[in-house]
Design an enzyme around this catalytic site. Structure first.
Site, PDB file in Angstrom:
ATOM      1  N   SER A 126       0.786  -1.225   0.000  1.00 30.84           N
ATOM      2  CA  SER A 126       0.000   0.000   0.000  1.00 30.84           C
ATOM      3  C   SER A 126       0.826   1.286   0.000  1.00 30.84           C
ATOM      4  CB  SER A 126      -0.937  -0.051   1.186  1.00 30.84           C
ATOM      5  OG  SER A 126      -1.834   1.000   1.115  1.00 30.84           O
ATOM      6  N   HIS A 127       0.710   2.057   1.079  1.00 27.77           N
ATOM      7  CA  HIS A 127       1.359   3.372   1.123  1.00 27.77           C
ATOM      8  C   HIS A 127       2.829   3.279   1.527  1.00 27.77           C
ATOM      9  CE1 HIS A 127       0.142   2.341   5.156  1.00 27.77           C
ATOM     10  NE2 HIS A 127       1.039   3.187   5.605  1.00 27.77           N
ATOM     11  N   ASP A 186      -2.704   6.256  -3.492  1.00 22.19           N
ATOM     12  CA  ASP A 186      -1.526   5.607  -2.911  1.00 22.19           C
ATOM     13  C   ASP A 186      -1.057   4.408  -3.735  1.00 22.19           C
ATOM     14  OD1 ASP A 186      -3.546   3.799  -2.296  1.00 22.19           O
ATOM     15  OD2 ASP A 186      -2.661   3.250  -0.375  1.00 22.19           O
ATOM     16  N   ASP A 212      -1.515   1.198  -3.775  1.00 21.78           N
ATOM     17  CA  ASP A 212      -2.456   0.205  -4.289  1.00 21.78           C
ATOM     18  C   ASP A 212      -3.810   0.805  -4.646  1.00 21.78           C
ATOM     19  OD1 ASP A 212      -2.956   0.706  -1.608  1.00 21.78           O
ATOM     20  OD2 ASP A 212      -3.778  -1.284  -1.232  1.00 21.78           O
ATOM     21  N   LYS A 248     -11.518   0.390   0.653  1.00 20.58           N
ATOM     22  CA  LYS A 248     -11.532   1.816   0.390  1.00 20.58           C
ATOM     23  C   LYS A 248     -11.110   2.025  -1.058  1.00 20.58           C
ATOM     24  CE  LYS A 248      -7.086   2.471   2.837  1.00 20.58           C
ATOM     25  NZ  LYS A 248      -6.804   1.286   3.646  1.00 20.58           N
ATOM     26  N   ASP A 294      -6.107   2.531  -2.997  1.00 24.77           N
ATOM     27  CA  ASP A 294      -7.294   2.600  -2.132  1.00 24.77           C
ATOM     28  C   ASP A 294      -7.383   3.899  -1.335  1.00 24.77           C
ATOM     29  OD1 ASP A 294      -5.212   1.914  -0.488  1.00 24.77           O
ATOM     30  OD2 ASP A 294      -6.171   0.138   0.391  1.00 24.77           O
ATOM     31  N   ARG A 295      -6.290   4.673  -1.293  1.00 19.03           N
ATOM     32  CA  ARG A 295      -6.366   5.949  -0.573  1.00 19.03           C
ATOM     33  C   ARG A 295      -6.518   7.110  -1.544  1.00 19.03           C
ATOM     34  NH1 ARG A 295      -2.237   6.050   4.470  1.00 19.03           N
ATOM     35  NH2 ARG A 295      -2.580   3.913   5.177  1.00 19.03           N
TER      36      ARG A 295
HETATM   37  C1  VG1 Z   1      -2.734   2.490   8.421  1.00 19.34           C
HETATM   38  C2  VG1 Z   1      -3.870   3.473   8.606  1.00 19.34           C
HETATM   39  C3  VG1 Z   1      -5.198   2.754   8.530  1.00 19.34           C
HETATM   40  C4  VG1 Z   1      -5.304   1.992   7.213  1.00 19.34           C
HETATM   41  C5  VG1 Z   1      -4.102   1.073   7.054  1.00 19.34           C
HETATM   42  C6  VG1 Z   1      -4.076   0.396   5.709  1.00 19.34           C
HETATM   43  O1  VG1 Z   1      -2.746   1.542   9.459  1.00 19.34           O
HETATM   44  O2  VG1 Z   1      -3.731   4.149   9.823  1.00 19.34           O
HETATM   45  O3  VG1 Z   1      -6.223   3.699   8.661  1.00 19.34           O
HETATM   46  O4  VG1 Z   1      -6.471   1.221   7.182  1.00 19.34           O
HETATM   47  O5  VG1 Z   1      -2.891   1.816   7.182  1.00 19.34           O
HETATM   48  O6  VG1 Z   1      -4.085   1.334   4.691  1.00 19.34           O
HETATM   49  P1  VG1 Z   1      -1.766   1.630  10.717  1.00 19.34           P
HETATM   50  O7  VG1 Z   1      -2.053   0.416  11.524  1.00 19.34           O
HETATM   51  O8  VG1 Z   1      -0.378   1.728  10.189  1.00 19.34           O
HETATM   52  O9  VG1 Z   1      -2.133   2.909  11.423  1.00 19.34           O
HETATM   53  V1  VG1 Z   1      -3.370   0.950   3.213  1.00 19.34           V
HETATM   54  O10 VG1 Z   1      -3.800   2.106   2.153  1.00 19.34           O
HETATM   55  O11 VG1 Z   1      -1.735   0.959   3.767  1.00 19.34           O
HETATM   56  O12 VG1 Z   1      -3.873  -0.593   2.918  1.00 19.34           O
HETATM   57 CO    CO Z   2      -3.453   1.535   0.268  1.00 19.16          CO
END
Ligand code: VG1
Ligand code: CO
Length: 543
Positions: free
Chosen positions: A113-114, A277, A279, A376, A281-282
């Protein structure tokens, strides 16, 4: 071709976090590491014989190799059909869409993801179930348990599949379809939004910039914004997915998407700016001269969603993760619909969406979505914004200001202390938890503590309980601080501190965020003894 059983032994660290298993690439490249985790997922799908599985990822470094492994393991484990995105690509929301549309039993989505990519960057594997959503905790726990007991895995001997060509082949009796990763998703978007109105808006000179940060959303955004809707060529920048994201940190926030942020705050700002982001979803939304916090964006979308065809019937309810500001709760109250507060992570919205209790949901971390899929969805949020702009004819910055005037404003910031010592992070949270009982009624830095607790969630649909989801402290002055540890980091621990304060007086809606939140930030640091315990005087990232 034949398939074989390969003996292996367990790794102790394959516990999925907030969103799947996330580790550094070198960890995933250890012998059998990927195979162990994939087999553990497959072992938790007892009805797999003949079923359809979806496989795809965000295109980051190591994506193609893992897609090939997963394909061959799916074939050796008896799936009837595998749908895989061309070039191994599928954004997270598109994977969710494909799973639902084609009646798949689930999907294996490859993404961190991010998190940054590249040979020394991060990689991730997550499992989504037949509703298209991230596996709930009961399933991720079962997968983890399986990884600790695994003794072998099954994989086909077939050669690598050509992922570049759309079409159908067979591996050991399993049908493998390489699909266009964009088509199903684009078709779904067409059913939700008024594409004619959006095309007219672009034709009449509306300008926007979409920064895909060299991650997976580029092809989706180009096909829909520039292709279907006629936005000017060049609207989508950094639109080619790259294994190292072209050096970008694919996290759409004002820090990592600063080029877009700066453009939107400069003299040549187009009418609307957005980013997504790794993948897809953000989303990040920026109006000319005005960054829209994800918490505000969720509230504004909830207030205006009925203007888009897909939501014309109104919303059943809304939900937000606990650290997300309460802005959407006020909209829900005005609309007289239910509002839910869930732990961080999209998996907690699944039951509410499946039960029809909510239509829209979101997180402060730039995730917004609806019941159209079970993830998302970054580009969806952008299209909903555009649909609202087209329907109201109002500039985005006006919509935000009108919203504040009507509902008040939740000033909001998040401070991340990344890669701190894991032991120190644990001590810090334990220290806070130990204090909870004594805090209410005390005065700190000019603020009076109203309540303090460690968030515990009882799922309203299945009654499952999730404990210790973050310490929240609310103040009589309409301020709130939340502390929790990240479940997606891959080095040490990351402490997230969420800070907000609500203002509704008309002359207090446009104050500098730092002025409003400064005193709360000071209290947040003092209450948790952040500097003494972590050795950090300042957070690593402020968004
Ligand atoms: C983070 C965010 C959370 C989100 C998750 C996955 O998690 O705070 O809101 O759902 O990333 O997002 P954490 O546990 O690091 O706070 V993604 O776009 O990385 O799948
Ligand atoms: Co993501």
């Amino acid at each position: 071709m034949a398939s074989k059983r390969v003996p292996t032994s367990p790794y102790p660290d394959q516990k999925p976090g907030t969103s799947g298993l996330r580790k550094k690439v070198p960890v995933f490249r250890q012998p059998h590491y990927v195979q162990n985790f994939v087999q553990a997922i497959i072992d938790c799908i007892p009805e797999r014989k003949g079923a359809t599985l979806v496989i795809g990822g965000d295109g980051r470094f190591f994506n193609k190799e893992v897609v090939q492994i997963a394909l061959k393991m799916a074939a050796a484990n008896g799936f009837g059909r595998v749908l895989v995105g061309q070039d191994g690509l599928l954004s997270t929301p598109a994977a969710s869409c494909v799973i639902r549309k084609h009646g798949a039993i689930g999907g294996i989505v490859l993404s961190a993801s991010h998190n940054p990519g590249g040979p020394e960057g991060d990689f991730g594997i997550k499992f989504n179930g037949s509703n298209g959503g991230p596996a709930p905790e009961s399933v991720t726990e079962a997968i983890f348990a399986r990884t600790k007991a695994i003794g072998d895995y099954r994989i086909s001997d077939a050669p690598d599949l050509d992922l570049g060509r759309i079409g159908t082949t067979e591996i050991d009796g399993t049908t493998v379809e390489v699909i266009d990763p964009v088509a199903d998703y684009a078709e779904l978007m067409r059913t939700l939004f008024d594409f004619d109105a959006l095309s007219k808006m672009f034709a009449s000179g509306f300008r926007m910039r979409f920064d895909a940060l060299s991650a997976v959303t580029g092809p989706y955004a180009k096909a829909i914004l520039e292709g279907a809707l006629g936005a000017a060529p060049g609207t989508v920048v950094n639109g080619e997915p790259k294994p190292d994201f072209g050096g970008h940190h694919p996290d759409p926030n004002p820090v990592h998407a600063h080029e877009l942020f700066d453009l939107m705050h400069g003299p040549d700002a187009p009418d609307f700016g957005a980013a997504s982001d790794g993948d897809g979803d953000r989303n990040m939304i920026v109006a000319p001269g005005l960054f829209v916090t994800p918490s505000d964006s969720l509230a504004i979308l909830a207030a205006h969603a009925h203007r888009a065809p897909g939501y014309a019937g109104g919303l059943a309810g809304v939900a937000r993760s606990m650290p997300t500001s309460r802005a959407v709760d006020r909209v829900a109250a005005a609309l007289k619909i239910e509002a839910f507060e869930t732990p961080t992570g999209w998996k907690f919205f699944g039951n509410l969406l499946d039960a029809g209790r909510i239509t829209l949901c979101g997180e402060e971390s730039a995730g917004t979505g609806s019941n159209h899929v079970r993830e998302k969805d970054g580009l969806w949020a952008v299209l909903l914004w555009l649909n609202i702009l087209a329907a109201t004819g109002k500039p985005a910055q006006d919509l935000v200001r009108e919203h504040w005037a009507k509902f008040g404003r939740d000033y909001y910031t998040r401070h991340d202390y990344e890669e701190i010592d894991a032991g120190a992070a644990k001590r810090l949270m334990e220290g806070l938890r130990a204090k909870i009982g004594t805090l209410p009624g005390t005065k700190v830095g000019g603020l009076t503590v109203k309540a303090a607790d460690d968030f515990r969630y009882v799922d309203p649909v299945d009654g499952s309980v999730t404990e210790a989801q973050g310490v929240r402290v609310t103040f009589a002055e309409d301020a709130r601080i939340v502390y929790r540890l990240s479940g997606t980091g891959t080095a040490g621990a990351t402490l997230r501190v969420y800070i907000e304060r609500y203002e509704s007086a008309p002359d207090r809606l446009e104050r500098p965020v730092a002025d409003v939140l400064g005193p709360v930030v000071a209290v947040a640091r003092a209450l948790a003894d952040i500097e003494a315990i972590t050795g950090r005087a300042e957070p690593s990232v402020v968004t």
